[in-house]
Design an enzyme around this catalytic site. Structure first.
Site, mmCIF file in Angstrom:
data_model
loop_
_atom_site.group_PDB
_atom_site.id
_atom_site.type_symbol
_atom_site.label_atom_id
_atom_site.label_comp_id
_atom_site.label_asym_id
_atom_site.label_seq_id
_atom_site.Cartn_x
_atom_site.Cartn_y
_atom_site.Cartn_z
ATOM 1 N N ARG A 286 2.491 11.756 -8.316
ATOM 2 C CA ARG A 286 2.024 11.887 -6.910
ATOM 3 C C ARG A 286 2.685 10.808 -5.837
ATOM 4 N NH1 ARG A 286 -3.706 13.199 -7.055
ATOM 5 N NH2 ARG A 286 -4.025 13.722 -9.244
ATOM 6 N N ARG B 52 7.160 1.793 1.194
ATOM 7 C CA ARG B 52 7.290 0.435 1.473
ATOM 8 C C ARG B 52 7.899 -0.201 0.076
ATOM 9 N NH1 ARG B 52 5.848 -3.033 5.712
ATOM 10 N NH2 ARG B 52 6.973 -1.882 7.132
ATOM 11 N N ARG C 259 -0.425 -8.120 -4.522
ATOM 12 C CA ARG C 259 -0.587 -7.201 -3.199
ATOM 13 C C ARG C 259 0.340 -7.838 -2.120
ATOM 14 N NH1 ARG C 259 -2.310 -3.962 0.510
ATOM 15 N NH2 ARG C 259 -3.555 -4.665 2.074
ATOM 16 N N VAL C 260 1.276 -7.044 -1.401
ATOM 17 C CA VAL C 260 1.889 -7.440 -0.166
ATOM 18 C C VAL C 260 1.286 -6.206 0.903
ATOM 19 C CG1 VAL C 260 3.688 -8.730 -1.244
ATOM 20 C CG2 VAL C 260 4.077 -6.294 -1.113
ATOM 21 N N GLY C 261 0.669 -6.774 1.960
ATOM 22 C CA GLY C 261 0.075 -5.765 2.656
ATOM 23 C C GLY C 261 -0.023 -6.454 4.238
ATOM 24 N N SER C 262 -0.540 -5.438 5.033
ATOM 25 C CA SER C 262 -1.118 -5.795 6.243
ATOM 26 C C SER C 262 -2.403 -6.006 6.580
ATOM 27 C CB SER C 262 -0.587 -4.798 7.392
ATOM 28 O OG SER C 262 -1.142 -3.583 7.008
ATOM 29 N N GLY D 45 0.840 -1.164 -0.014
ATOM 30 C CA GLY D 45 0.067 0.105 0.062
ATOM 31 C C GLY D 45 0.863 1.337 -0.048
ATOM 32 N N SER E 294 -0.940 -7.685 11.223
ATOM 33 C CA SER E 294 -0.322 -6.610 12.008
ATOM 34 C C SER E 294 -1.083 -6.562 13.488
ATOM 35 C CB SER E 294 -0.367 -5.356 11.367
ATOM 36 O OG SER E 294 -1.779 -5.026 11.210
ATOM 37 N N ASP E 295 -2.325 -6.972 13.535
ATOM 38 C CA ASP E 295 -3.060 -6.737 14.786
ATOM 39 C C ASP E 295 -4.257 -7.723 14.784
ATOM 40 O OD1 ASP E 295 -3.554 -4.470 12.349
ATOM 41 O OD2 ASP E 295 -5.392 -4.806 13.563
ATOM 42 N N ARG F 94 7.478 -7.411 13.755
ATOM 43 C CA ARG F 94 6.889 -6.597 12.370
ATOM 44 C C ARG F 94 7.929 -6.847 11.393
ATOM 45 N NH1 ARG F 94 2.564 -2.830 12.250
ATOM 46 N NH2 ARG F 94 2.693 -2.935 14.459
ATOM 47 N N MET G 93 -7.833 -3.329 3.025
ATOM 48 C CA MET G 93 -8.979 -2.620 2.323
ATOM 49 C C MET G 93 -8.649 -2.491 0.708
ATOM 50 S SD MET G 93 -8.740 0.363 4.938
ATOM 51 C CE MET G 93 -9.838 1.362 4.355
ATOM 52 N N GLU G 94 -8.004 -3.552 0.137
ATOM 53 C CA GLU G 94 -7.597 -3.629 -1.243
ATOM 54 C C GLU G 94 -7.708 -4.832 -2.180
ATOM 55 O OE1 GLU G 94 -5.267 -2.589 1.341
ATOM 56 O OE2 GLU G 94 -5.545 -0.445 1.065
HETATM 57 N N1 ADE Z 1 -4.808 -3.314 7.954
HETATM 58 C C1 ADE Z 1 -4.274 -3.731 9.116
HETATM 59 N N2 ADE Z 1 -5.042 -3.745 10.285
HETATM 60 C C2 ADE Z 1 -6.202 -3.443 9.637
HETATM 61 C C3 ADE Z 1 -7.377 -2.943 10.230
HETATM 62 N N3 ADE Z 1 -7.563 -3.316 11.457
HETATM 63 N N4 ADE Z 1 -8.659 -2.730 9.422
HETATM 64 C C4 ADE Z 1 -8.330 -2.678 8.219
HETATM 65 N N5 ADE Z 1 -7.304 -2.776 7.462
HETATM 66 C C5 ADE Z 1 -6.129 -3.251 8.155
#
Ligand code: ADE
Length: 240
Positions: free
Chosen positions: A49, A30, A93-96, A26, A209-210, A223, A186-187
């Protein structure tokens, strides 16, 4: 064809500057970090941008990495240009992500087989049925094989791509969990629909991540380790 189909509006480069496979975190910073630490010989191909994009190589194969921004609209516009105007075949996609399901813990790698969503993206296409945002099977298999070969633990299943980070419905996360959804981000749904619409390939490989219900979060060291696990799996998937 609209004027927006003829030139890429948000990515300014030549087709030849981009590899056939693109990793998309995202955060554009990164993307810079991944280019500088995981690719050989990275060169910048886009800074419109500040959505930084680089092309380099991994184990001799050309690979690009570029930020997607946050949320489905941002992911969709970049994925659309990459697939339809810039000759890209596959996006990873590489994300959290935030963990929902009982067995999903902070640090886990989640491979998104499909993505439920509260976005209207899948309804915008002239289709007699609601489309189901789904990963490319070969890429999914490649990601699973890569994780197994690298000894990285993983979960595969359906994730939620939410249009909102702060959901006004207090029961949303619990309802997602009760429906068996693994985690929220979200993606991914946007990426999978763009891939389907342009008959290209996509896979989302995420790190937790959480967590929503157990309140887990990661130390800086954890992390870093989980990010590295996700990157190793993703680069091997790109390389296949
Ligand atoms: N990405 C990481 N944690 C998230 C969350 N709690 N809600 C949406 N996207 C996230």
């Amino acid at each position: 064809m609209s004027q927006f189909e003829t030139v890429s509006a948000c990515i300014r480069c030549d087709k030849e500057d981009i590899a056939k496979v693109v990793l998309m975190p995202g955060d554009p910073l990164r993307a810079k970090f991944i280019a500088e630490n995981f690719l050989e010989g990275p060169t910048l191909f886009n800074d419109v941008r500040n959505m930084l994009g680089y092309t380099g190589s991994y184990k001799g194969k050309r690979v690009s990495v570029m930020g997607s921004g946050m949320g489905i609209p941002s992911m969709c516009l970049y994925a659309h240009e990459l697939y339809t105007q810039l000759g890209v075949d596959a996006i990873i996609r590489v994300g959290s992500t935030g963990g929902l399901a009982d067995g999903v813990h902070a640090r886990d790698v989640v491979i998104a087989m499909s993505a439920a969503t509260n976005s209207s993206i899948a309804e915008l296409y002239d289709s007699p049925v609601k489309l189901a945002p789904t990963a490319d099977f070969e890429m999914l298999r490649g990601a699973v094989t890569s994780a197994e070969e690298l000894g990285v633990g993983y979960k595969v299943g359906q994730v939620v791509s939410s249009d909102v980070f702060y959901n006004p419905r207090p029961d949303a996360a619990r309802r997602y969990r009760d429906l068996g959804l693994l985690c929220v981000e979200m993606e991914t749904a946007g990426l999978y629909i763009e891939a389907q619409a342009s008959r290209k390939k996509a896979i989302s490989i995420l790190t937790v991540s959480d967590t929503f219900f157990t309140g887990e979060s990661l130390s800086a060291e954890e992390r870093e380790q989980s990010f590295t696990d996700m990157m190793r799996v993703s680069l091997e998937t790109a390389w296949r």
